[in-house]
Enzyme design. Structure first.
Site, mmCIF file in Angstrom:
data_model
loop_
_atom_site.group_PDB
_atom_site.id
_atom_site.type_symbol
_atom_site.label_atom_id
_atom_site.label_comp_id
_atom_site.label_asym_id
_atom_site.label_seq_id
_atom_site.Cartn_x
_atom_site.Cartn_y
_atom_site.Cartn_z
ATOM 1 N N CYS A 34 0.797 -1.235 0.000
ATOM 2 C CA CYS A 34 0.000 0.000 0.000
ATOM 3 C C CYS A 34 0.826 1.281 0.000
ATOM 4 O O CYS A 34 0.848 2.002 -0.991
ATOM 5 C CB CYS A 34 -0.934 -0.007 1.199
HETATM 6 N N1 LIG Z 1 -2.403 -6.136 1.471
HETATM 7 C C1 LIG Z 1 -2.968 -5.120 2.056
HETATM 8 O O1 LIG Z 1 -2.703 -4.868 3.212
HETATM 9 C C2 LIG Z 1 -4.002 -4.253 1.341
HETATM 10 C C3 LIG Z 1 -4.787 -3.396 2.114
HETATM 11 C C4 LIG Z 1 -5.747 -2.614 1.498
HETATM 12 C C5 LIG Z 1 -5.890 -2.672 0.115
HETATM 13 N N2 LIG Z 1 -5.097 -3.498 -0.636
HETATM 14 C C6 LIG Z 1 -5.325 -3.519 -2.073
HETATM 15 O O2 LIG Z 1 -6.071 -4.674 -2.423
HETATM 16 C C7 LIG Z 1 -5.652 -5.185 -3.690
HETATM 17 C C8 LIG Z 1 -5.205 -6.622 -3.540
HETATM 18 O O3 LIG Z 1 -4.070 -6.660 -2.676
HETATM 19 P P1 LIG Z 1 -3.613 -7.979 -1.955
HETATM 20 O O4 LIG Z 1 -2.631 -7.544 -0.926
HETATM 21 O O5 LIG Z 1 -4.779 -8.810 -1.544
HETATM 22 O O6 LIG Z 1 -2.848 -8.710 -3.163
HETATM 23 P P2 LIG Z 1 -2.369 -10.227 -3.204
HETATM 24 O O7 LIG Z 1 -1.231 -10.270 -4.153
HETATM 25 O O8 LIG Z 1 -2.191 -10.762 -1.821
HETATM 26 O O9 LIG Z 1 -3.606 -11.009 -3.814
HETATM 27 C C9 LIG Z 1 -4.073 -10.831 -5.104
HETATM 28 C C10 LIG Z 1 -4.511 -12.170 -5.662
HETATM 29 O O10 LIG Z 1 -5.092 -11.932 -6.933
HETATM 30 C C11 LIG Z 1 -4.717 -12.990 -7.803
HETATM 31 N N3 LIG Z 1 -4.913 -12.530 -9.168
HETATM 32 C C12 LIG Z 1 -4.124 -11.729 -9.926
HETATM 33 N N4 LIG Z 1 -4.712 -11.485 -11.114
HETATM 34 C C13 LIG Z 1 -5.887 -12.136 -11.112
HETATM 35 C C14 LIG Z 1 -6.941 -12.262 -12.045
HETATM 36 N N5 LIG Z 1 -6.905 -11.641 -13.222
HETATM 37 N N6 LIG Z 1 -7.998 -13.019 -11.723
HETATM 38 C C15 LIG Z 1 -8.043 -13.653 -10.521
HETATM 39 N N7 LIG Z 1 -7.083 -13.563 -9.597
HETATM 40 C C16 LIG Z 1 -6.023 -12.806 -9.877
HETATM 41 C C17 LIG Z 1 -3.294 -13.302 -7.397
HETATM 42 O O11 LIG Z 1 -2.924 -14.614 -7.795
HETATM 43 C C18 LIG Z 1 -3.362 -13.147 -5.881
HETATM 44 O O12 LIG Z 1 -3.681 -14.350 -5.235
HETATM 45 C C19 LIG Z 1 -4.559 -4.228 -4.161
HETATM 46 O O13 LIG Z 1 -5.132 -3.253 -4.964
HETATM 47 C C20 LIG Z 1 -4.066 -3.611 -2.881
HETATM 48 O O14 LIG Z 1 -3.503 -2.334 -3.100
HETATM 49 C C21 LIG Z 1 -4.180 -4.309 -0.034
#
Ligand SMILES: NC(=O)c1ccc[n+]([C@@H]2O[C@H](COP(=O)([O-])OP(=O)(O)OC[C@H]3O[C@@H](n4cnc5c(N)ncnc54)[C@H](O)[C@@H]3O)[C@@H](O)[C@H]2O)c1
Length: 436
Positions: A272
């Site tokens: 983030c």
């Molecule tokens: N990690 C955090 O603390 C956090 C907090 C708030 C917001 N976010 C936001 O949430 C979003 C996701 O972050 P995250 O940390 O969960 O990421 P992550 O990498 O942990 O998880 C994302 C998942 O999506 C999958 N993926 C990728 N492309 C795909 C597709 N086309 N179809 C289906 N699955 C797909 C990946 O294999 C992965 O398992 C980002 O935009 C991030 O900025 C993250």
């Protein structure tokens, strides 16, 4: 349409698809599964799908039994196949939003997920984007793609944006008890999306548009980035002035109003803070506006690993040692305390910079077993014991995990560089410690 969907949501018969089962998607799926909804977790990672279907979690805050219970009840089924979207009443997009090599937003994952949904979009479906992104993404990228099949948003189907606010490792606030912001493309979209989240989240706050909801998340993370950047610069200034920055912050924090403490450190990490503000500045550049605070904070924060290396150089120098050939033990490599997430961790930069100067670098971290370095061989974890500490010319605390015994670390080390004030309460050996 909206009433029918709300009815299904109310009766818990609505079928939910979560696209992207990572740090954001999995906790959300578990929360809705817990209250009785059937969830299909769709992810392009075969490994992740296998892990989850085996009842195992790969996210720190979600325990194996949380996943196993839902899998056993057949309330959570994961797949790489997008066709279950055909029957899904709600589709939530939780895919990554990284930056590309030129630090511009990479929304290709959102586009890929939206393309899949567009193949199966049907009347009465709600689609919500949770991935952090620049204002306008939902309106400009998602809605036109979903309307290609001829259905109309707000009438036939509904679209919203609701930023995830999960704070990994936070023992107090989780998905369920963190207030949730929701924006809708139309009033009907907002109504349905708000109702949906109200089923599991204690407080849902509707805002006037998806753009406002997108901006809320960027404000929150830009606020953190800028304040961390400010305090990191104050730390650099204090060092030049010979003042202990930690003492200054603790004293300032006694003011009961108008001050909120932020702490310096080796840099910012995670998915983030280092990335999200760039989504905002990129969008503003297209409007011929230069986001000065964002760029400045990003610059200061991204140079902190170099400052840490300078501290190591100075500390070794005081002992008449060169960095080239010295054994350096990094203590804690995750991007923050008590988690295993290495994404964008400043430890990776610190290790690379030390290696470039000829140091022999090892690391200890109870939550991380291996680091895949870009240009150098992988680093395997070294157990944290007296031998490892004694062998090192310098120990560098990058992540202040709560189960480290800092007095014992200092007792057994020759030199300690402490980037987190983790040694604040030690009694003996203060002269060995060099702080940010
Ligand atoms: N990690 C955090 O603390 C956090 C907090 C708030 C917001 N976010 C936001 O949430 C979003 C996701 O972050 P995250 O940390 O969960 O990421 P992550 O990498 O942990 O998880 C994302 C998942 O999506 C999958 N993926 C990728 N492309 C795909 C597709 N086309 N179809 C289906 N699955 C797909 C990946 O294999 C992965 O398992 C980002 O935009 C991030 O900025 C993250």
């Amino acid at each position: 349409m909206a009433m029918q969907l709300k009815n299904k949501i109310k009766k818990r018969t609505a079928h939910i698809a979560v696209i992207g089962m990572g740090y954001v998607g999995l906790p959300l799926a578990v929360e809705f599964g817990r209250v009785g909804y059937r969830i299909t977790g769709i992810d392009i990672s075969v490994k992740k799908v296998k892990t989850l279907n085996a009842g195992k979690s790969d996210v720190d805050d979600i325990k194996d039994y949380d996943v196993k219970e839902l899998v056993d009840l057949k309330r959570l089924i994961c797949t790489t196949d997008f066709s279950p979207l055909k029957k899904a009443d709600v589709a939530i997009i939780c895919v990554p939003t990284p930056l590309n090599k030129t630090k511009d937003p990479d929304v290709s994952y959102i586009i890929a997920a939206t393309s899949e949904i567009s193949k199966y979009i049907h009347k009465g479906q709600l689609v919500v984007l949770e991935s952090t992104t620049y204002p306008g993404t939902t309106d400009e990228l998602i809605v036109p793609k979903l309307e290609e099949a001829g259905l109309k948003v707000g009438q036939d189907f509904f679209v919203g944006f609701s930023p995830e606010r999960v704070d990994p490792g936070n023992p107090k606030y989780n998905t369920q008890n963190t207030p949730k912001i929701v924006g809708g493309v139309t009033a009907a979209c907002l109504d349905v999306a708000t109702y949906f989240y109200e089923q599991v989240i204690v407080r849902v706050l509707p805002v006037s548009s998806t753009r406002a909801a997108e901006m809320v998340k960027l404000l929150e993370n830009t606020f953190r980035s800028v304040n961390i950047g400010l305090v990191n610069e104050v730390a650099l200034m204090c060092q030049k002035l010979g003042i202990n920055v930690w003492e200054v912050i603790d004293a300032a924090a006694t003011k009961p109003f108008g001050f909120m403490p932020f702490y310096p450190g080796p840099g910012v990490g995670g998915h983030c803070i280092p990335l999200d503000p760039h989504y905002l500045s990129w969008k503003l550049k297209s409007l011929n506006y230069y986001a000065r605070f964002i760029e400045l904070a990003g610059d200061i924060n991204s140079h902190m690993p170099e400052h840490v290396v300078e501290l190591v150089l100075d500390a070794l120098n005081k002992h008449k040692l060169a960095i080239n050939g010295s054994n350096i033990l990094i203590i804690g490599v995750a991007y923050k305390r008590d988690i295993s997430d290495l994404r964008e961790s400043p430890a990776l930069d610190v290790i690379r910079l030390l290696q470039e100067r000829g140091a022999i670098v090892k690391f200890c971290d109870p939550h991380v077993s291996i680091i895949h370095m870009d240009d150098n061989p992988d680093l395997k974890v070294t157990p944290l014991n007296e031998q490892a500490l004694r062998k090192a010319n310098c120990a560098v605390i990058i992540t202040d995990h709560s189960n480290f015994n800092y007095q014992w670390i200092v007792d057994n080390s020759k030199i300690v560089v402490d980037t987190r004030n983790a040694t604040k309460n030690i009694i003996n050996g203060k002269e060995k410690v060099f702080k940010i």
